[in-house]
Design a protein around this motif. Structure first.
Motif, PDB file in Angstrom:
ATOM      1  N   SER A  55      96.694  63.149  59.910  1.00 33.05           N
ATOM      2  CA  SER A  55      97.311  63.736  61.020  1.00 33.05           C
ATOM      3  C   SER A  55      98.924  62.884  61.503  1.00 33.05           C
ATOM      4  N   GLU A  71      99.350  68.560  66.111  1.00 33.75           N
ATOM      5  CA  GLU A  71      98.160  69.319  65.490  1.00 33.75           C
ATOM      6  C   GLU A  71      98.012  70.626  66.207  1.00 33.75           C
ATOM      7  N   MET A  89      96.058  74.268  66.491  1.00 33.81           N
ATOM      8  CA  MET A  89      94.480  74.955  66.440  1.00 33.81           C
ATOM      9  C   MET A  89      94.714  76.279  67.149  1.00 33.81           C
ATOM     10  N   PHE A 112      89.502  76.930  68.481  1.00 30.43           N
ATOM     11  CA  PHE A 112      89.141  76.132  69.709  1.00 30.43           C
ATOM     12  C   PHE A 112      87.645  76.531  70.213  1.00 30.43           C
ATOM     13  N   ARG A 163      90.057  68.734  68.755  1.00 32.02           N
ATOM     14  CA  ARG A 163      90.874  69.436  67.576  1.00 32.02           C
ATOM     15  C   ARG A 163      90.174  68.819  66.253  1.00 32.02           C
ATOM     16  N   TYR A 167      93.294  75.479  61.866  1.00 33.37           N
ATOM     17  CA  TYR A 167      93.871  74.384  62.270  1.00 33.37           C
ATOM     18  C   TYR A 167      94.758  73.313  61.415  1.00 33.37           C
TER      19      TYR A 167
END
Length: 567
Positions: free
Chosen positions: A161, A306, A308, A313, A432, A485
Motif C-alpha cells: 500500500s 487506498e 474501497m 466496505f 480496508r 478495492y
C-alpha cells in the motif's frame, strides 16, 4: 535401477537423517496446511521437509535434486494464487515442499538502514525489530497481519500500500540454483564477502557473523526509482506489475524457481505525525482528477491512498469483523499462530466427517455477529452517503498541502472529506485490509449460493482515466457480489467476484481477462501468477533462465510440469 517406490523411500530416509524424523511430514493429514493454499492451490506431496537451519535446508535440497524430485520452497503459505503449493497430482515425479518456518532470522546492518532476512523471517518480525530504531520494512500491515514472509514478498515482487516504495525488490540475495547440466550450486550476491564451503557460508549467513569490512555497498536493495516512476501520469503503461522486466532480477520475481536462503534489503524511516483524510464521492471522475493532481503536483508524495467501493466496505464490515477486532486488540504479532490454529481446527473438523465444511469460519462468523459495532460512526455515515471511498494518508510535511487541495477540489464536486482522528485513521485502514479475507469468509459461510471466488489482481495504465469497471449484463448476471478495492495512486486494483452457484468460473475468468486486455491492463499486479494466471512469454523465459532443468516449482504460471532433460 530402483523402483519409484524405492527411490521415494530412499529420499525420505535421507531427509530424516538430515532434519530428524519429526520434521519430515508425510500423509494427507499432516501435510494439509502446507500443500493447501490460503485461498487457492492444492495437490499431493511425498513429504514436507522442515529444516532447522540453512545448512539442513541446503543438504535437504541436495538430496531432493539427486533424487529427481520437484522442490517447492515455502515460507508462510499466505499467497493468494497458490504459488507455493503444488497444483494437482500430474508432476510425474515426487513433489517435496521445503518449509522454512523453523528458520527465522533478521540481522540489522548499518544501524538498521539495511537488513539481512533469513529463511522464513516474517514481515511482522521485521517490523518489530525495526520499530525501536524508528524504521519500517517495505510493507506494513496488510500481508504482515497474516504472517507473510519477507523472502516470499521478494520472490513474488509483492506490492503493498505504500506509494513511495513500489514493489518488493532487491538485487542482493544468496540462493541455490541448478544449472542446465543438473549441477546444484550456491550463488552469493548478498554483497557480503563470504568464503568457504556452502555449509560454512550458509552457517555464517544464518548467524549474522559478518565483519564490517566484508559488507560491501553495491547493488540496489529496493526500487529507488518508483517514487518518480509512479508520478508519470501520462505513461501508457502501468506503474508496477509482476511481469515488469524492470524488476525481474535473480531472487526478485523468481516465484520459487531458485531456492532463496536470504536477502538484503533497505529499510525506511517511519513516518511521524502523518494524517489520514477520509474521502467519499459518488462520481469516479472526482477521484480521477484527484489522483492526477496529487501525483503531478503534490510536493510531498502521499504515504498511501487506498480505495474501497461501498460493496467491499459492506462485506468487510460484516465478514471481516473478527479479523479486524483481533488485530485491533492484539496487533499483528499473534495472527500467524491464530491462522495456524484455524488450519489445524479445520483439519480436525474434516476428519470427524459429519460437520459442514469450513466449520471454523462458520463458528467465528456466528460469534462476530454477536459482538458490538467496531467501525467509527463517521465511516459508517460516509458509507451511507457515498459509493466510492478513498483513504489518503499524507506525511506531516504534506498535511497543509493536502488539506488545501481537498478543500478546493470538493467545493464544486460531488463528494466530501474529513480529517481522521488517529483512532479513525487506524480503523479505516484496518477495515480496508480486512476486505480480502472477508471475501473468503463470505464464500465459506454461503456454500449453497456461491460457486467460488474469481479474484483478479490488475494494474491499469498510468494514463487511464476510466478506471472503474463496468461489466456486460450477461457477466453481471452470474456474479453475486463484486468487491473492488486497491492501491489507488498506483492504479493497482483487487477485484474479487463472488460467483453464483452453477457458474463456470474458468470461463467467466477467461471473459474478464479478455476485457482487461482491451483496457491495456497488466495482470497480476502484485500477487504473482501462481497457478491462477498464465505467465507471459517474457516472464516464462525468466523462469526458464533461472531453472533450466525445471526442478523448482514447475508448472508455475501455466508452464510445463515435466522435467527438462539435461544436455
Amino acid at each position: 535401477m530402483p523402483s519409484l517406490h524405492e527411490a521415494s523411500a530412499a529420499l525420505l530416509a535421507a531427509c530424516r537423517g538430515i532434519v530428524g524424523a519429526r520434521h519430515v511430514l508425510t500423509g494427507d493429514a499432516k501435510t494439509r496446511r502446507y500443500r493447501q493454499g490460503y485461498r487457492f492451490g492444492n495437490g499431493k506431496v511425498l513429504a514436507v521437509i522442515r529444516p532447522g537451519s540453512l545448512v539442513e535446508q541446503w543438504h535437504a535440497l541436495a538430496a531432493c535434486i539427486a533424487a529427481g524430485a520437484v522442490v517447492i520452497t515455502q515460507a508462510s503459505n499466505t499467497g493468494l494464487t497458490g504459488g507455493s503449493t503444488p497444483d494437482g497430482d500430474d508432476y510425474g515425479r515426487d513433489v517435496v515442499i521445503v518449509s522454512t518456518t523453523r528458520i527465522r532470522r533478521v540481522h540489522l546492518l548499518d544501524g538498521g538502514r539495511q537488513v539481512v532476512c533469513v529463511g522464513g523471517a516474517t514481515l511482522d518480525q521485521l517490523e518489530r525489530a525495526l520499530k525501536p530504531l524508528g524504521r519500517e520494512p517495505h510493507s506494513v500491515i496488510g500481508s504482515s497481519c497474516i504472517g507473510a514472509s519477507v523472502l516470499g514478498g521478494i520472490c513474488n515482487n509483492s506490492g503493498g500500500s505504500l506509494v513511495q516504495r513500489g514493489p518488493a525488490y532487491t538485487e542482493m540475495a544468496i540462493y541455490a540454483a541448478v544449472d542446465a547440466a543438473g549441477v546444484l550450486r550456491l550463488v552469493n550476491h548478498l554483497g557480503i564477502e563470504l568464503a568457504g564451503t556452502p555449509e560454512e557460508i550458509l552457517a555464517r549467513v544464518e548467524a549474522g557473523a559478518f565483519a564490517q569490512e566484508e559488507i560491501q555497498p553495491g547493488a540496489a536493495a529496493s526500487d529507488h526509482a518508483y517514487a518518480s516512476h509512479v508520478r508519470d501520469i501520462d505513461a501508457a503503461t502501468p506503474a508496477r506489475f509482476n511481469a515488469d522486466p524492470r524488476r525481474l532480477f535473480e531472487a526478485s520475481g523468481c516465484a520459487g524457481k531458485i531456492m532463496v536462503f536470504a536477502v538484503r534489503l533497505d529499510t525506511f524511516p517511519a513516518e511521524r505525525g502523518a494524517k489520514v483524510f477520509y474521502i467519499g464521492t459518488n462520481t469516479t471522475s472526482a477521484l480521477t482528477e484527484l489522483r492526477r493532481h496529487v501525483l503531478a503536483n503534490f510536493e510531498h508524495l502521499p504515504i498511501a491512498a487506498e480505495y474501497m467501493h461501498r460493496d467491499a466496505f459492506d462485506v468487510a464490515h460484516r465478514y471481516g469483523k473478527d479479523l479486524f477486532l483481533v488485530i485491533d486488540r492484539f496487533g499483528t504479532e499473534r495472527m500467524p499462530a491464530l491462522f495456524n490454529l484455524k488450519t489445524r481446527c479445520d483439519a480436525w473438523f474434516d476428519r470427524l466427517g459429519f460437520l459442514p465444511a469450513q466449520m471454523s469460519d462458520r463458528i467465528m462468523q456466528w460469534l462476530s455477529e454477536r459482538l458490538p459495532e467496531h467501525l467509527p460512526e463517521r465511516l459508517r455515515l460516509y458509507r451511507n452517503r457515498y459509493e466510492h471511498h478513498l483513504l489518503l494518508k499524507v506525511p506531516a510535511a504534506g498535511i497543509d498541502e493536502a488539506r488545501g487541495f481537498l478543500s478546493a477540489h470538493f467545493a464544486g464536486e460531488d463528494g466530501a472529506y474529513f480529517e481522521c482522528t488517529d483512532e479513525e485513521g487506524h480503523k479505516a485502514f484496518l477495515h480496508r485490509f480486512a476486505a480480502a479475507s472477508a471475501a473468503v469468509r463470505y464464500r465459506a459461510v454461503h456454500p449453497r449460493e456461491v460457486e467460488d471466488i474469481v479474484a483478479l489482481d490488475i494494474a491499469l495504465p498510468r494514463n487511464q482515466r476510466d478506471w472503474f469497471e463496468r461489466l456486460p449484463a450477461d457477466i453481471e448476471a452470474s456474479i453475486r457480489l463484486k468487491l473492488y478495492y486497491g492501491h489507488f495512486l498506483c492504479h493497482v486494483f483487487h477485484q474479487d467476484y463472488i460467483v453464483a452457484k452453477g457458474t463456470d468460473c474458468a470461463a467467466l475468468e477467461h471473459r474478464m481477462l479478455e476485457l482487461l486486455d482491451q483496457r491495456g491492463a497488466e495482470y497480476p499486479a502484485e500477487h504473482n501468477v501462481g497457478h491462477l494466471y498464465q505467465a507471459k512469454p517474457a516472464l516464462a523465459g525468466f523462469y526458464a533462465q533461472l531453472d533450466p532443468c525445471n526442478c523448482f516449482n514447475p508448472g508455475i504460471g501455466g508452464t510445463a510440469k515435466s522435467a527438462s532433460p539435461h544436455p
